[in-house]
Motif scaffolding. Structure first.
Motif, PDB file in Angstrom:
ATOM      1  N   LEU A  62       0.826  -1.202   0.000  1.00  0.00           N
ATOM      2  CA  LEU A  62       0.000   0.000   0.000  1.00  0.00           C
ATOM      3  C   LEU A  62       0.864   1.257   0.000  1.00  0.00           C
ATOM      4  O   LEU A  62       0.572   2.234  -0.700  1.00  0.00           O
ATOM      5  CB  LEU A  62      -0.928  -0.007   1.214  1.00  0.00           C
ATOM      6  CG  LEU A  62      -2.051  -1.056   1.194  1.00  0.00           C
ATOM      7  CD1 LEU A  62      -2.755  -1.109   2.544  1.00  0.00           C
ATOM      8  CD2 LEU A  62      -3.060  -0.758   0.076  1.00  0.00           C
ATOM      9  N   GLN A  63       1.954   1.236   0.783  1.00  0.00           N
ATOM     10  CA  GLN A  63       2.851   2.389   0.834  1.00  0.00           C
ATOM     11  C   GLN A  63       3.484   2.654  -0.523  1.00  0.00           C
ATOM     12  O   GLN A  63       3.655   3.822  -0.924  1.00  0.00           O
ATOM     13  CB  GLN A  63       3.940   2.160   1.886  1.00  0.00           C
ATOM     14  CG  GLN A  63       4.826   3.371   2.137  1.00  0.00           C
ATOM     15  CD  GLN A  63       4.059   4.539   2.731  1.00  0.00           C
ATOM     16  OE1 GLN A  63       3.463   4.412   3.793  1.00  0.00           O
ATOM     17  NE2 GLN A  63       4.059   5.676   2.047  1.00  0.00           N
ATOM     18  N   VAL A 107       0.917   4.520  -2.483  1.00  0.00           N
ATOM     19  CA  VAL A 107       0.760   5.877  -1.945  1.00  0.00           C
ATOM     20  C   VAL A 107       1.927   6.765  -2.367  1.00  0.00           C
ATOM     21  O   VAL A 107       1.746   7.948  -2.712  1.00  0.00           O
ATOM     22  CB  VAL A 107       0.628   5.842  -0.408  1.00  0.00           C
ATOM     23  CG1 VAL A 107       0.739   7.245   0.182  1.00  0.00           C
ATOM     24  CG2 VAL A 107      -0.700   5.210  -0.004  1.00  0.00           C
ATOM     25  N   ASP A 108       3.119   6.201  -2.361  1.00  0.00           N
ATOM     26  CA  ASP A 108       4.308   6.969  -2.750  1.00  0.00           C
ATOM     27  C   ASP A 108       4.250   7.412  -4.214  1.00  0.00           C
ATOM     28  O   ASP A 108       4.972   8.334  -4.625  1.00  0.00           O
ATOM     29  CB  ASP A 108       5.575   6.138  -2.518  1.00  0.00           C
ATOM     30  CG  ASP A 108       5.887   5.952  -1.037  1.00  0.00           C
ATOM     31  OD1 ASP A 108       5.318   6.706  -0.216  1.00  0.00           O
ATOM     32  OD2 ASP A 108       6.678   5.050  -0.709  1.00  0.00           O
ATOM     33  N   THR A 117      -4.555   7.290  -4.687  1.00  0.00           N
ATOM     34  CA  THR A 117      -5.546   7.544  -3.628  1.00  0.00           C
ATOM     35  C   THR A 117      -6.701   6.548  -3.661  1.00  0.00           C
ATOM     36  O   THR A 117      -7.512   6.518  -2.741  1.00  0.00           O
ATOM     37  CB  THR A 117      -6.115   8.968  -3.763  1.00  0.00           C
ATOM     38  OG1 THR A 117      -6.640   9.143  -5.079  1.00  0.00           O
ATOM     39  CG2 THR A 117      -5.037  10.012  -3.489  1.00  0.00           C
ATOM     40  N   GLU A 118      -6.790   5.755  -4.715  1.00  0.00           N
ATOM     41  CA  GLU A 118      -7.858   4.749  -4.839  1.00  0.00           C
ATOM     42  C   GLU A 118      -7.238   3.433  -5.302  1.00  0.00           C
ATOM     43  O   GLU A 118      -6.623   3.371  -6.372  1.00  0.00           O
ATOM     44  CB  GLU A 118      -8.926   5.221  -5.829  1.00  0.00           C
ATOM     45  CG  GLU A 118     -10.126   4.292  -5.906  1.00  0.00           C
ATOM     46  CD  GLU A 118     -11.241   4.857  -6.774  1.00  0.00           C
ATOM     47  OE1 GLU A 118     -12.253   4.166  -6.945  1.00  0.00           O
ATOM     48  OE2 GLU A 118     -11.082   5.997  -7.292  1.00  0.00           O
ATOM     49  N   VAL A 170      -5.547   0.528   6.468  1.00  0.00           N
ATOM     50  CA  VAL A 170      -6.081   1.791   5.972  1.00  0.00           C
ATOM     51  C   VAL A 170      -6.532   2.664   7.141  1.00  0.00           C
ATOM     52  O   VAL A 170      -6.237   3.867   7.185  1.00  0.00           O
ATOM     53  CB  VAL A 170      -7.247   1.534   4.987  1.00  0.00           C
ATOM     54  CG1 VAL A 170      -8.000   2.835   4.701  1.00  0.00           C
ATOM     55  CG2 VAL A 170      -6.722   0.939   3.688  1.00  0.00           C
ATOM     56  N   PHE A 211      -3.385   4.666   6.406  1.00  0.00           N
ATOM     57  CA  PHE A 211      -3.711   5.243   5.098  1.00  0.00           C
ATOM     58  C   PHE A 211      -5.165   5.710   5.025  1.00  0.00           C
ATOM     59  O   PHE A 211      -5.920   5.275   4.141  1.00  0.00           O
ATOM     60  CB  PHE A 211      -3.440   4.199   3.997  1.00  0.00           C
ATOM     61  CG  PHE A 211      -2.081   3.567   4.048  1.00  0.00           C
ATOM     62  CD1 PHE A 211      -0.966   4.258   3.602  1.00  0.00           C
ATOM     63  CD2 PHE A 211      -1.924   2.273   4.534  1.00  0.00           C
ATOM     64  CE1 PHE A 211       0.291   3.676   3.634  1.00  0.00           C
ATOM     65  CE2 PHE A 211      -0.665   1.673   4.579  1.00  0.00           C
ATOM     66  CZ  PHE A 211       0.449   2.379   4.130  1.00  0.00           C
ATOM     67  N   GLN A 244      -6.460   8.177   3.853  1.00  0.00           N
ATOM     68  CA  GLN A 244      -6.787   8.877   2.619  1.00  0.00           C
ATOM     69  C   GLN A 244      -7.132   7.928   1.481  1.00  0.00           C
ATOM     70  O   GLN A 244      -7.644   8.358   0.438  1.00  0.00           O
ATOM     71  CB  GLN A 244      -5.617   9.776   2.197  1.00  0.00           C
ATOM     72  CG  GLN A 244      -4.432   9.046   1.553  1.00  0.00           C
ATOM     73  CD  GLN A 244      -3.471   8.420   2.560  1.00  0.00           C
ATOM     74  OE1 GLN A 244      -3.823   8.180   3.714  1.00  0.00           O
ATOM     75  NE2 GLN A 244      -2.239   8.166   2.129  1.00  0.00           N
ATOM     76  N   LEU A 245      -6.862   6.639   1.654  1.00  0.00           N
ATOM     77  CA  LEU A 245      -7.079   5.668   0.582  1.00  0.00           C
ATOM     78  C   LEU A 245      -8.527   5.184   0.518  1.00  0.00           C
ATOM     79  O   LEU A 245      -9.148   4.902   1.539  1.00  0.00           O
ATOM     80  CB  LEU A 245      -6.174   4.448   0.769  1.00  0.00           C
ATOM     81  CG  LEU A 245      -4.700   4.578   0.398  1.00  0.00           C
ATOM     82  CD1 LEU A 245      -3.988   3.246   0.614  1.00  0.00           C
ATOM     83  CD2 LEU A 245      -4.533   5.037  -1.045  1.00  0.00           C
TER      84      LEU A 245
END
Length: 347
Positions: free
Chosen positions: A107-108, A111-112, A116-117, A143, A147, A149-150
């Motif tokens: 997931l990171q 995100v990097d 966002t979805e 999440v 996270f 924001q995801l």
């Protein structure tokens, strides 16, 4: 919103050293959706018994199938991820439910890259507590904690997708072309019977007698592993034109003394060999990547059992692995998700 895809497989020890295998088994078997006992009982069983006896034996098994590049499951999954990425213009990451390639790292990674979805795709055709559900639950936990924001979109079991059945059938047909076999065994990973009951959203409609597995349209089948395995076999047999009596469904890899899904693969192989079957083929549709359960338990131990009781030819059909047509199935899942989201945005 920037979209991304997270492919998720089971995982693997970092090496064939007993200490690494022990670390992996500890995380895997302490998952309450794998061994669904009260925590005190799970700790007693796993840390008090299994981790003091099993790591060395499991390490030896891993050593038999380990590739120069590393764990077959990891290597194959990475190849699959690269092929999927080549065909998509959005980020794709790979994670494992257990082991060092964690879901958090996957997931990171997305995100990097500004994602966002995320669409998570567990690489399991059939739903089970110990596979798909534990991934979904863990992702939700991560999440919420790291996270927020995801936005996560889950992928349902894909055992009944026409394109998946087509690819699985084609892979079997290609391997068996020109071979004279008497019986094909569809071997799925086993689960305790109580997992089926716990996943029954109708609260008791499942009778565990095998009959309701073939009744179509029941809402409980959305989360019934046994039904999904049986229907996978039925659909592939239909696609290949297999005659009744020339194929069957079994379950492998049981643990402990509680009743698990039957019939058992190893006992079926033994029984059929004793009953005069000389040429057998076996496919493992619960796995999309070859791993310990397919390369060692089936291709080595299964063949040994078959030969010991008089069998002669034992053909193991590879998993879908990184086949191009399987890559296309995954791409279709992603594109369907993107189209649905686009339609919603327009509306």
């Amino acid at each position: 919103m920037k979209k991304g895809v997270l492919l998720v497989n089971l995982g693997s020890p970092d090496s064939t050293k007993p200490k690494d295998v022990k670390k992996y088994l500890d995380e895997f078997l302490m998952d309450p959706r794998v061994i669904d006992l009260p925590k005190w009982a799970r700790v007693l069983l796993v840390k008090g018994i299994i981790l003091n006896t099993r790591p060395k034996k499991s390490a030896e098994a891993y050593a038999k199938i380990w590739w120069e590049e590393g764990s077959p499951l990891i290597v194959i999954s990475e190849r699959l991820k690269e092929k999927v990425q080549e065909k998509l213009n959005i980020p794709v990451a790979l994670a494992m439910r257990y082991g060092s390639m964690s879901l958090e790292k996957g997931l990171q990674e997305l995100v990097d890259q500004g994602v966002t979805e995320v669409k998570t795709i567990p690489l399991y055709p059939q739903f089970a507590m110990a596979t798909t559900e534990t991934i979904d639950v863990k992702v939700d936990e991560l999440v919420a904690q790291f996270f927020p924001q995801l936005k996560i979109t889950r992928t349902p079991a894909f055992y009944h997708r026409e394109d998946y059945i087509e690819v699985l059938s084609r892979s079997i047909q290609e391997k068996l072309k020109g071979l004279d076999y008497e019986h094909i065994l569809f071997s799925y990973h086993g689960v305790p019977e109580r997992h089926i009951r716990k996943s029954d959203i109708t609260n008791g409609n499942c009778k565990m007698n095998g009959k309701c597995c073939f009744k179509m349209g029941s809402e409980q089948h959305e989360f019934c592993y046994r039904h999904q395995c049986e229907i996978t076999t039925v659909n592939v047999a239909k696609k290949l034109g297999l005659k009744r009596g020339t194929y069957s469904t079994t379950f492998q890899s049981r643990l402990g003394f509680d009743p698990w899904l039957k019939p058992y693969t190893d006992r079926t192989i033994e029984r059929m060999g004793k009953n005069g079957i000389k040429k057998m083929a076996i496919v493992t549709p619960a796995f999309v990547s070859d791993c310990l359960e397919t390369l060692e338990e089936i291709a080595m131990e299964g063949e040994e059992i078959f030969h010991e009781v008089g069998g002669e030819e034992f053909t193991t059909i590879p998993c879908l692995n990184d086949r191009d047509d399987f890559v296309d199935v995954l791409i279709s899942m992603v594109e369907e998700w993107r189209i649905i989201n686009t339609d919603k945005a327009i509306a």
